[in-house]
Design an enzyme around this catalytic site. Structure first.
Site, PDB file in Angstrom:
ATOM      1  CG  HIS A   1       0.626   2.890  12.760  1.00  8.28           C
ATOM      2  ND1 HIS A   1      -0.743   2.814  12.783  1.00  8.28           N
ATOM      3  CD2 HIS A   1       1.002   2.261  11.609  1.00  8.28           C
ATOM      4  CE1 HIS A   1      -1.171   2.168  11.710  1.00  8.28           C
ATOM      5  NE2 HIS A   1      -0.127   1.814  10.985  1.00  8.28           N
TER       6      HIS A   1
ATOM      7  CD  GLU B   1      -3.063  -1.697   5.188  1.00  7.28           C
ATOM      8  OE1 GLU B   1      -2.982  -2.771   5.771  1.00  7.28           O
ATOM      9  OE2 GLU B   1      -2.759  -0.610   5.763  1.00  7.28           O
TER      10      GLU B   1
ATOM     11  CG  HIS C   1      -0.535   0.032   2.524  1.00  4.42           C
ATOM     12  ND1 HIS C   1      -0.343   1.210   3.197  1.00  4.42           N
ATOM     13  CD2 HIS C   1      -0.220  -0.952   3.404  1.00  4.42           C
ATOM     14  CE1 HIS C   1       0.065   0.944   4.428  1.00  4.42           C
ATOM     15  NE2 HIS C   1       0.154  -0.350   4.580  1.00  4.42           N
TER      16      HIS C   1
ATOM     17  CG  ASP D   1       1.603  -3.827   5.295  1.00  2.27           C
ATOM     18  OD1 ASP D   1       2.394  -2.966   5.724  1.00  2.27           O
ATOM     19  OD2 ASP D   1       0.373  -3.652   5.229  1.00  2.27           O
TER      20      ASP D   1
ATOM     21  CG  ASP E   1       2.393   0.618   7.974  1.00  3.72           C
ATOM     22  OD1 ASP E   1       1.997   0.127   6.918  1.00  3.72           O
ATOM     23  OD2 ASP E   1       1.710   0.647   9.023  1.00  3.72           O
TER      24      ASP E   1
END
Lengths: 362, 393
Positions: free
Chosen positions: A334, A225, A93, A248, A195
């Site tokens: 994240h 995503e 993604h 991923d 990510d």
């Protein structure tokens, strides 16, 4: 890792592309992919779909032979069918987590909503950037206790002193992403948006390195995503692949007092068994394991207890698609400082190349 | 042909067999082959789809006033490719005739565990697959499906050796592990991260019609389909019936999503379990056990499908209970309903006590009643009435 690969990762991670606003990443990847594939197109949701027909030993392969030829994909389909090759969808993604402006006050401060899994405490002290290059910093109201930190009490300051001044640069609905340059730390790379730009980088490198393959390969760079595997769902419906593999990141259990998890940085490509979005096709998973063993590629098996991937959406397409995931182990997911190991990245590239050059059977 | 007694025995035997088999979500192969074996003689075609769901088809046998569909390919059990199915025959014209495609789904997967880490000493850490009740995991007997099946137990600390506060608290997942009784090196030879684990063993008869065991959710539903298939085998049914033992229901209704897409039925019915009364639970949340299957009503359920189910149950004198499911039914019916352009869907519930434990209790009588209800439902379905169904008053 070659400097060229590292530069690729730098360019991809530093690009701007929160979910729903992936234009800049898409343009960058399209330009990187064009020399290596037969066709590049963007679908209705914004997924970038790069097609590479089967190339066998002895055939005049190479993109020059087929590039831009009308009906090239159709020819490839027939070839793939004839030689036992498969229609393989690879997905990484393009989108990254971020924020979206919901309100601009009289003093020019921005209130915002979140895009994907952003946490308040991870935003403190961070900077964001908008598509037009406007930079902002996070601030918060006076708090009696740090535990009171919530997005409702936070704002973004872009240096404007009035609403009018702010609106010259930013409008309601504009998205912003963390901004940070990529850094090297030993054999590790640290960046925002690893990510899943690291997955995009793996796919670009696979396209660069892939030799002869009986398979018709679709390199799909998906959108949205982080807000629910949305791009992969429609791309897979359109392509109706025989096999789907997502690339991923995954979390690790190797930092001080981490949650129990069997994945570590530096121990190779992670072959996923299960996450919250799917149980990977056991046959495909074993086939990937056998490929890794046959070629001496370091790998580890992964169970991710929270979080999902595009494979979860691809698996449920139409009558069902055998789906699996090759994951790049990543610490501090994240956050603006996601860390991966160069050796792991190379192992993922190598594993995917060898899998696509083989029969991909189980 | 078996007599009434024989048939009864067979549904229970089937249930005992399939509940004893392992079939943790994503790893349903073992239980699937048992079901295939039992269904193949009664089906015109039987196949496994891409996700692993088992689909047995019985073609319409009589026109019942309708145009006959070409006869089935005979009792062959060949595993046809997915492409052999007629997917989506388009709109049926209002008042149109012809056999309906009726899909009946019950999930064959069961909740379980999965090895997540091998600790020093050979003890296994695990994660849950589906919503296992963590409070009842300590001291369970398990089967670890490694290179070979290894019996194991979930270890518990002796209460004698714990501070009182800790002894009184429920176990946390991070404190639990599985002991298979082998040396670490041997464990590492036989077990790997990702191996599935079944909790509990098989099925035992309680008094009367009740049985207790693991995996009644939803092997009781699969046994219902089995009973329905046996009944259909004695009937000249006017519609094509697709009996589906779905996979991965417990991790997100997955097998139903893909099998319904592939079959593209005109009508769908899911069979799953429903909370039965037990001490300490309010009556409004439960139904009665051993008093007949539940016919669900609510937004997940098409009013025509409900009306036929209820009418048939009354006419045939089949004991039943009606229960309102106000929203998400959490069953395969929820997925089937929104497949493709939308499918009129119904839901049958088999009353079950102690859901998501290894001692789930169901009634064999309820299962047999539900099977008969479904077979009679197929007889009563009317393509014309369905085509003419109007939402407007």
């Amino acid at each position: 890792m070659k400097e060229e690969t590292r530069e690729l990762i730098r360019n991809l991670t530093e690009a701007f592309g929160p979910s729903g606003q992936e234009e800049q990443v898409r343009e960058l990847i399209a330009s990187l992919m064009r020399p290596h594939v037969d066709g590049v197109r963007t679908d209705a949701l914004g997924n970038l779909i790069c097609t590479r027909g089967a190339r066998r030993v002895g055939t005049a392969g190479g993109p020059a032979a087929t590039a831009g030829r009308p009906g090239a994909a159709g020819t490839a389909t027939a070839e793939a069918g004839a030689g036992g090759g498969k229609k393989v969808m690879l997905a990484a993604h393009m989108d990254e987590i971020g924020i979206i402006v919901t309100h601009i006050d009289d003093k020019g401060f921005l209130r915002f909503g979140t895009i994907g899994g952003v946490m308040p405490h991870r935003c403190l002290g961070q900077r964001v950037v908008f598509a037009n290059g406007t930079v902002g910093v996070f601030g918060h109201e006076k708090l009696d206790d740090p535990k009171d930190l919530k997005f409702e009490r936070m704002f973004v300051d872009i240096g404007a002193s009035s609403r009018a001044e702010a609106e010259e640069k930013v409008r309601i609905g504009d998205a912003a992403a963390f901004t940070r340059p990529l850094e090297r730390a030993g054999n590790r790379l640290v960046a925002k948006a690893m990510d899943d730009r690291i997955g995009c980088a793996v796919l670009v490198e696979v396209a660069r390195r892939l030799g002869t393959s009986p398979h018709e390969v679709y390199f799909v760079f998906t959108v949205q995503e982080e807000v629910g595997l949305r791009g992969a769902r429609t791309a897979a419906f359109g392509l109706a692949p025989d096999v789907a593999i997502a690339v991923d990141i995954t979390l690790t259990g190797d930092t001080p007092k981490a949650e129990t998890m069997e994945v570590s940085l530096g121990k190779g490509a992670a072959i996923k068994v299960k996450d919250a979005s799917l149980i990977c096709h056991p046959g495909l998973r074993r086939s990937l394991e056998e490929t890794a063993r046959a070629h001496g590629i370091a790998y580890q098996l992964e169970i991710l207890e929270r979080g999902g991937t595009d494979a979860g959406a691809m698996q449920l397409t139409r009558e069902g698609v055998p789906a699996g995931v090759i994951s790049v182990p990543c610490r501090y997911a994240h956050t603006p400082s996601e860390m991966v190991d160069e050796g792991d990245v190379e192992a993922c590239i190598e594993l995917l190349v060898k899998a696509l050059e083989g029969p991909l059977e189980w | 042909m078996l007599g009434r007694e024989g048939m009864d025995l067979e549904v229970k035997e089937f249930l005992e067999k399939v509940t004893a088999a392992s079939g943790v979500s994503g790893f349903e192969g073992t239980v699937a082959s048992l079901i295939r074996e039992a269904w193949a003689p009664l089906a015109d075609e039987i196949r496994t789809d891409t996700m692993g769901s088992l689909i047995a088809r019985r073609a319409a046998r009589a026109d019942g006033g309708l145009a006959p569909r070409p006869a089935g390919a005979g009792p062959a059990a060949a595993d046809g490719p997915a492409g052999t199915q007629v997917a989506g025959e388009g709109w049926r014209e209002a008042g149109g005739r012809g056999p309906l495609r009726v899909m009946m789904a019950a999930h064959m997967d069961e909740i379980g565990l999965m090895v997540s880490k091998i600790e020093e000493g050979g003890f296994l850490r695990f994660t849950t697959v589906g919503g296992f009740d963590r409070r009842v995991l300590p001291a369970q007997e398990v089967l670890v499906h490694g290179r070979e099946d290894l019996p194991g137990v979930i270890g518990v600390k002796p209460p004698h050796l714990l501070p009182r506060e800790e002894a009184e608290k429920p176990y946390k997942m991070e404190d639990m592990y599985i002991d298979v009784g082998l040396e670490e090196t041997r464990v590492r030879d036989l077990v790997r991260v990702g191996d599935p684990i079944t909790v509990g063993y098989g099925c035992r008869s309680l008094q009367g019609e009740l049985v207790a065991g693991k995996g009644m959710d939803d092997r009781a539903g699969v046994a219902t389909l089995h009973a329905c298939l046996q009944e259909l085998a004695r009937l000249q049914h006017p519609h094509d019936v697709f009996l589906v033992a779905t996979v991965q229901e417990e991790v997100g209704l997955k097998g139903a999503v893909t099998s319904a897409y592939g079959i593209a039925p005109d009508v769908g019915v899911a069979v799953d379990v429903e909370f039965a009364e037990q001490p300490g639970l309010p009556e409004d949340l439960t139904v009665e056990l051993d008093k007949g299957p539940v016919i669900a009503v609510g937004p997940n359920i098409h009013p025509y499908v409900f009306s036929v189910l209820e009418k048939v149950a009354k006419e045939e004198g089949i004991p039943h209970q009606v229960r309102v499911v106000p929203g998400r039914s959490g069953t395969d019916a929820w997925a089937i309903q929104v497949t493709r352009e939308g499918i009129p869907t119904g839901l049958i519930g088999i009353p079950l006590r102690y859901m998501h434990t290894s001692v789930e209790v169901a009634s064999v009588a309820d299962i047999k009643r539900a099977g008969r209800l479904l077979a009679r439902f197929v007889m009563a379905l009317d393509a014309e009435a369905l085509a003419c169904w109007r939402w407007e008053a």
